[in-house]
Design a protein around this motif. Sequence first.
Motif, PDB file in Angstrom:
ATOM      1  N   CYS A 261       0.104   3.058  -7.224  1.00 32.52           N
ATOM      2  CA  CYS A 261       1.427   2.450  -7.396  1.00 32.52           C
ATOM      3  C   CYS A 261       1.387   1.006  -6.923  1.00 32.52           C
ATOM      4  CB  CYS A 261       2.474   3.216  -6.601  1.00 32.52           C
ATOM      5  SG  CYS A 261       2.853   4.792  -7.375  1.00 32.52           S
ATOM      6  N   ASP A 262       1.747   0.104  -7.826  1.00 32.73           N
ATOM      7  CA  ASP A 262       1.882  -1.301  -7.453  1.00 32.73           C
ATOM      8  C   ASP A 262       3.285  -1.478  -6.889  1.00 32.73           C
ATOM      9  OD1 ASP A 262       2.279  -3.983  -7.209  1.00 32.73           O
ATOM     10  OD2 ASP A 262       1.349  -4.529  -9.121  1.00 32.73           O
ATOM     11  N   GLU A 263       3.356  -1.521  -5.562  1.00 35.09           N
ATOM     12  CA  GLU A 263       4.654  -1.676  -4.885  1.00 35.09           C
ATOM     13  C   GLU A 263       4.771  -3.069  -4.260  1.00 35.09           C
ATOM     14  OE1 GLU A 263       7.199   0.901  -3.793  1.00 35.09           O
ATOM     15  OE2 GLU A 263       6.137   2.817  -4.080  1.00 35.09           O
ATOM     16  N   VAL A 264       4.087  -4.022  -4.883  1.00 37.52           N
ATOM     17  CA  VAL A 264       4.166  -5.399  -4.394  1.00 37.52           C
ATOM     18  C   VAL A 264       5.634  -5.852  -4.370  1.00 37.52           C
ATOM     19  CG1 VAL A 264       3.600  -7.796  -5.012  1.00 37.52           C
ATOM     20  CG2 VAL A 264       1.826  -6.037  -5.049  1.00 37.52           C
ATOM     21  N   GLN A 265       6.376  -5.462  -5.396  1.00 36.90           N
ATOM     22  CA  GLN A 265       7.781  -5.875  -5.461  1.00 36.90           C
ATOM     23  C   GLN A 265       8.727  -4.781  -4.955  1.00 36.90           C
ATOM     24  OE1 GLN A 265      10.785  -8.232  -8.451  1.00 36.90           O
ATOM     25  NE2 GLN A 265       8.614  -8.391  -8.685  1.00 36.90           N
ATOM     26  N   THR A 266       8.423  -3.533  -5.295  1.00 36.00           N
ATOM     27  CA  THR A 266       9.363  -2.446  -4.969  1.00 36.00           C
ATOM     28  C   THR A 266       9.199  -1.932  -3.546  1.00 36.00           C
ATOM     29  OG1 THR A 266       7.753  -0.875  -5.851  1.00 36.00           O
ATOM     30  CG2 THR A 266       9.498  -1.603  -7.346  1.00 36.00           C
TER      31      THR A 266
ATOM     32  N   ASN B  27       4.239  -4.288 -18.069  1.00 35.67           N
ATOM     33  CA  ASN B  27       3.908  -4.384 -16.640  1.00 35.67           C
ATOM     34  C   ASN B  27       3.816  -5.832 -16.176  1.00 35.67           C
ATOM     35  OD1 ASN B  27       1.062  -5.594 -16.480  1.00 35.67           O
ATOM     36  ND2 ASN B  27       0.752  -3.995 -17.993  1.00 35.67           N
ATOM     37  N   PHE B  28       3.869  -6.007 -14.871  1.00 36.60           N
ATOM     38  CA  PHE B  28       3.437  -7.271 -14.275  1.00 36.60           C
ATOM     39  C   PHE B  28       2.654  -6.941 -13.014  1.00 36.60           C
ATOM     40  CE2 PHE B  28       3.247 -11.054 -11.802  1.00 36.60           C
ATOM     41  CZ  PHE B  28       3.083 -12.057 -12.744  1.00 36.60           C
ATOM     42  N   HIS B  29       1.370  -7.327 -13.011  1.00 32.18           N
ATOM     43  CA  HIS B  29       0.550  -7.086 -11.826  1.00 32.18           C
ATOM     44  C   HIS B  29      -0.103  -8.373 -11.337  1.00 32.18           C
ATOM     45  CE1 HIS B  29       1.028  -2.765 -12.307  1.00 32.18           C
ATOM     46  NE2 HIS B  29       0.643  -2.856 -13.565  1.00 32.18           N
ATOM     47  N   GLY B  30       0.268  -9.505 -11.914  1.00 35.01           N
ATOM     48  CA  GLY B  30      -0.341 -10.768 -11.507  1.00 35.01           C
ATOM     49  C   GLY B  30      -0.914 -11.468 -12.726  1.00 35.01           C
TER      50      GLY B  30
ATOM     51  N   ASN C 166      -4.826 -11.405   0.265  1.00 35.37           N
ATOM     52  CA  ASN C 166      -3.863 -12.499   0.440  1.00 35.37           C
ATOM     53  C   ASN C 166      -2.677 -12.314  -0.504  1.00 35.37           C
ATOM     54  OD1 ASN C 166      -5.586 -14.133   2.331  1.00 35.37           O
ATOM     55  ND2 ASN C 166      -6.936 -14.011   0.566  1.00 35.37           N
ATOM     56  N   THR C 167      -2.827 -12.708  -1.751  1.00 33.49           N
ATOM     57  CA  THR C 167      -1.695 -12.581  -2.675  1.00 33.49           C
ATOM     58  C   THR C 167      -1.702 -11.195  -3.310  1.00 33.49           C
ATOM     59  OG1 THR C 167      -2.937 -13.322  -4.575  1.00 33.49           O
ATOM     60  CG2 THR C 167      -1.874 -15.018  -3.253  1.00 33.49           C
ATOM     61  N   GLY C 168      -0.573 -10.874  -3.957  1.00 30.84           N
ATOM     62  CA  GLY C 168      -0.445  -9.570  -4.593  1.00 30.84           C
ATOM     63  C   GLY C 168      -1.555  -9.297  -5.588  1.00 30.84           C
ATOM     64  N   LEU C 169      -1.869 -10.298  -6.401  1.00 30.23           N
ATOM     65  CA  LEU C 169      -2.860 -10.022  -7.446  1.00 30.23           C
ATOM     66  C   LEU C 169      -4.225  -9.715  -6.855  1.00 30.23           C
ATOM     67  CD1 LEU C 169      -5.241 -12.173  -8.541  1.00 30.23           C
ATOM     68  CD2 LEU C 169      -3.262 -13.502  -9.163  1.00 30.23           C
ATOM     69  N   GLU C 170      -4.537 -10.270  -5.705  1.00 20.96           N
ATOM     70  CA  GLU C 170      -5.837  -9.970  -5.089  1.00 20.96           C
ATOM     71  C   GLU C 170      -5.899  -8.510  -4.669  1.00 20.96           C
ATOM     72  OE1 GLU C 170      -7.025 -12.957  -2.089  1.00 20.96           O
ATOM     73  OE2 GLU C 170      -5.565 -14.217  -3.096  1.00 20.96           O
TER      74      GLU C 170
ATOM     75  N   GLY D 147       2.531  -6.273  -1.035  1.00 18.14           N
ATOM     76  CA  GLY D 147       2.391  -7.732  -0.967  1.00 18.14           C
ATOM     77  C   GLY D 147       3.750  -8.330  -0.654  1.00 18.14           C
ATOM     78  N   LYS D 148       4.014  -9.479  -1.194  1.00 15.72           N
ATOM     79  CA  LYS D 148       5.303 -10.170  -1.044  1.00 15.72           C
ATOM     80  C   LYS D 148       5.891 -10.050   0.364  1.00 15.72           C
ATOM     81  CE  LYS D 148       6.589  -9.947  -5.941  1.00 15.72           C
ATOM     82  NZ  LYS D 148       6.282 -11.257  -6.469  1.00 15.72           N
ATOM     83  N   ALA D 149       6.807  -9.092   0.595  1.00 19.00           N
ATOM     84  CA  ALA D 149       7.510  -9.009   1.884  1.00 19.00           C
ATOM     85  C   ALA D 149       6.566  -8.718   3.044  1.00 19.00           C
ATOM     86  CB  ALA D 149       8.594  -7.931   1.815  1.00 19.00           C
TER      87      ALA D 149
ATOM     88  N   VAL E  99       0.759   1.800 -11.970  1.00 19.88           N
ATOM     89  CA  VAL E  99       2.145   1.734 -12.409  1.00 19.88           C
ATOM     90  C   VAL E  99       3.045   1.144 -11.326  1.00 19.88           C
ATOM     91  CG1 VAL E  99       2.632   4.128 -11.644  1.00 19.88           C
ATOM     92  CG2 VAL E  99       4.009   3.130 -13.481  1.00 19.88           C
ATOM     93  N   GLU E 100       4.051   0.381 -11.773  1.00 16.78           N
ATOM     94  CA  GLU E 100       5.111  -0.049 -10.860  1.00 16.78           C
ATOM     95  C   GLU E 100       6.195   1.026 -10.903  1.00 16.78           C
ATOM     96  OE1 GLU E 100       6.144  -4.432 -12.037  1.00 16.78           O
ATOM     97  OE2 GLU E 100       4.941  -3.545 -13.605  1.00 16.78           O
ATOM     98  N   PRO E 101       6.652   1.526  -9.779  1.00 19.53           N
ATOM     99  CA  PRO E 101       7.710   2.551  -9.809  1.00 19.53           C
ATOM    100  C   PRO E 101       8.972   2.068 -10.527  1.00 19.53           C
ATOM    101  CG  PRO E 101       6.696   2.484  -7.650  1.00 19.53           C
ATOM    102  CD  PRO E 101       6.132   1.319  -8.421  1.00 19.53           C
TER     103      PRO E 101
END
Length: 705
Positions: A523-528, A438-441, A402-406, A552-554, A490-492
């Motif tokens: 790669c955490d691409e929830v935002q990127t 970092n931010f992963h949730g 559901n959400t990015g952190l999950e 996630g997100k979009a 890692v977030e790119p």
Amino acid sequence: MNDPRVQVQQFPRTIHIIGVASGLGAADRGCESAPDALRALDLIERLRARGRRVRWVETIRPYRDGSTLEAVVDICKYLAQQVESAVRQAELPLVLGGDHSCAIGTWKGAARALRSRGPIGLLWIDAHMDAHTPHTTPSGALHGMPLACLLGHGDPALTAIAGGTRLEPGRVCLIGVRSFEPSEAALLQRLGVRVFFMREIQERGLEAVMRDALQIVQCGTVGFGVTLDLDALDPVEAPAVGTPVPGGLSAAALRPALARLATLPTLLGGEIVEYDPQRDREGVTGMLAASLAEALLVGEAVPAFAEIEYRYGAHHYDPLPLVLVRGEGAYLWDEQGRRYLDMMSAYSALSHGHCHPRITRVLAEQARTLALTSRVYYNNRLPLFLRRLCEITGLPMALPANTGLEAVEAALKAARKWAYTVKGVAPDRAQIIACEGNFHGRSIAILAMSSEAQYRDGFGPYPLGFELVPFGDADALERAITPDTAAFLVEPIQGEGGIIVPPPGYLARCARICRAHNVLLICDEVQTGLGRTGRMLACEHEGVRPDAVILGKALGGGVLPVSALVGRRDLMEVFRPGDHGSTFAGSPLAAAVGLEALNVLVERRLPERAAELGGYFMRRLQEISSPLVREVRGKGLLIGVEIDTERVPARVLCERLLERGVLTKDTHGRVLRFTPALIITREQIDEAVAALRAVLTELDQAPPA
Ligand code: PMP
């Protein structure tokens, strides 16, 4: 619900600001630069923008060579005259200290102005009691004595100021007290001063306490004053104060409480003291002080919905006073029908824009047909969504969440189990390396990887098995890897960390290092991801195919939380039936929306559009030459403008942009984010750039006196 703005119109008194640039009463003189610092934060302009006449009468500075006591007496005498004259002229004085010893001058002056008409009341908002006399004070510092002085107890040189005028103790209330000595408490109790301790506020709520306090200070008085020692606030929110004490008031609670006072014709004046600009590295305390002054003097334009949310909702956000009611494309509308250009896009989640017609159509149709089945059965939407995710990422298997952190949590679990079952790490030894900043949730496991004190403090203990390395430093990653390392997460580009772009080649080197050591690159691409940076995945910029990617997100098309972990087969196959799951994840509704969100991205060529318009936007922003801007950086339509917070906090810029109809949000008080919908047009970008230019020019000019 009262609208403070309406009532304020009935008595628009001129505001007289008097600065007291003295820290002589305190052990540490840091507070002496407070009036100048607050002036530089555009306090006058903000009050004028709210339709008030404002005059900065003067800033009083210590001028006498002699003892501290003599100097403070001089200041207070002079200040008393200034305040007396303002109150006599029915103007509204605002005294900006300095340390709290100036209160002697302020309130004796106000009391003397009205002496023939009756007593005045005083709300003393403070962590301390400030009710020492020279006989009881342990520090000897005068800022521990002003309340006792105002009630007629203390050094005769101070009590004699303003002809010995004193306040009636029964008309004085203390609010927020949590640090005091028995001798002070005994004095106040003997005199009949009502003290509302912090504990009582926690039990009853600030609103109820303020209601009682107001009755006391208004009963039988000609009016009342408010003195706010900023150490009443919780130091987590306002660390740069004279004497911080843990466990204080939240600004989000205090601001509306002060704003209610602004609506009362009996408010005689205000005083805000003990701000220490030298300790205010992020500029947050100063900004809070200015916004509290604004609330007290003009009232907060608190919309009804904000009041309701504040009353019934937990206070883990501090929203701008704006109630949005409609969205379409890159625009939002508020209750009054005012239009805003959305440059924030729900932290990049609205890449398709608000209420995209194709996505809302699928949402409505699927909701009418079949919304939720649980994963106990197959449904006819999830398989198509999973296949599309794999096609788009080039990875073979996906897991919906559901959400990015999950999805991040699923990645952590998968990586650990992979380490034990595939790599051969001994039980419970697996390590995951993440990056500083970092931010992963915000789940407890994810916060175990966070380097951000505010996110972590008070929520421990945290699980083990995580290690941090500096972001952008591939050598540090290589050094940190051990045979127990399962994965590097890692977030790119670090999004919430301040839109931090690592050096070119970083991700590609990390990928080679991970491969060489049999460590998973996740790669955490929830935002990127999903076109935001100009490619479908940000790691494509470096030709990197990670072992797993988190989206996630979009992915939810701006209407639902939809996320996924997509990864290589031996990683994803560690999950056996029953190992992991979530009731709503992979529902037909989420899958239909996610699939349509992906289809729109591809068919509308939104990644290509982000590359082109992002380049244009970046050039236009880089053309702006303003001393307030430190750097413009980012990729595609993920852009951060770093502000010189010594000159102005980023939040002030956000507020000014909001006034000009452009919405954005700062990260960490220093970076303005520009992350609009990928469907934004050149004209809309020009609109945002013009607004930013105007705001920067406005703030760069010295505030008029
Ligand atoms: N990872 C990254 C990179 C993010 O930016 C975010 C949200 N800002 C998350 C994970 C967490 O997503 P969510 O808020 O949907 O749980």
